[in-house]
Scaffold this motif. Structure first.
Motif, short mmCIF file in Angstrom:
data_model
loop_
_atom_site.label_atom_id
_atom_site.label_comp_id
_atom_site.label_asym_id
_atom_site.label_seq_id
_atom_site.Cartn_x
_atom_site.Cartn_y
_atom_site.Cartn_z
N LYS A 61 32.98 -63.70 -31.58
CA LYS A 61 32.43 -64.74 -30.71
C LYS A 61 33.52 -65.74 -30.31
N ILE A 62 34.32 -66.16 -31.30
CA ILE A 62 35.36 -67.16 -31.04
C ILE A 62 36.46 -66.60 -30.15
N SER A 88 34.20 -64.12 -27.07
CA SER A 88 32.86 -64.52 -26.63
C SER A 88 31.90 -63.33 -26.64
N ARG A 89 32.04 -62.47 -27.66
CA ARG A 89 31.18 -61.29 -27.80
C ARG A 89 30.34 -61.45 -29.06
N ASP A 90 29.06 -61.22 -28.95
CA ASP A 90 28.13 -61.44 -30.06
C ASP A 90 27.72 -60.11 -30.70
#
Length: 148
Positions: free
Chosen positions: A63-64, A67-69
């Protein structure tokens, strides 16, 4: 006061491994594997940190950084090219799923991802299908050489 000159024999050759997850391979075996690969590549100076994370940890980093969850198997964070310096974060749960998906040994898959991360630190890219195929082929060749 002595000058602080960096040379190949004075520069640290550090490999740090951070993991609170039980791995099917020892930290010593991973260090030796990485050293063997770096030697084959002619790399004399390095300062590397490997983090072995569960899904929760690797998702947080993904995520950091991107920006992928979702979980991933490897994230490389280059710091310096000479000496080779960087961090490689490995998603152990995803690597385990990959080993099941591709019917590979879990230890083999961990080493495969370690190499993938190292190649990214060395500037390899896998953004296109052609780059990806070339990288995976080289990765497999190097894994076989490092294992023999």
């Amino acid at each position: 006061m002595a000058s602080q000159v960096k040379t190949a024999y004075l520069t640290p050759r550090r490999i740090r491994i951070v993991s609170q997850i039980e791995l099917p391979v020892s930290k010593c075996e991973i260090r030796n594997f990485v050293k063997n690969f770096l030697s084959l590549m002619g790399i004399m100076r390095w300062d590397l940190t490997f983090y072995f994370l569960d899904d929760k940890g690797i998702i947080e980093v993904n995520k950091i950084v991107f920006s992928r969850d979702y979980p991933t198997d490897v994230i490389s964070v280059p710091i310096e090219q000479d000496p080779l310096e960087g961090e490689i974060l490995l998603g152990v749960d995803e690597i385990k799923r990959n080993s099941e998906r591709y019917s590979t040994d879990f230890t083999w898959e961990i080493k495969f991802c370690v190499l993938h991360g190292l190649l990214h630190l060395l500037g390899w890219q896998d953004n296109t299908e052609e780059e990806r195929e070339k990288m995976l082929k080289f990765q497999t060749e190097m894994l076989n050489r490092c294992e023999s």
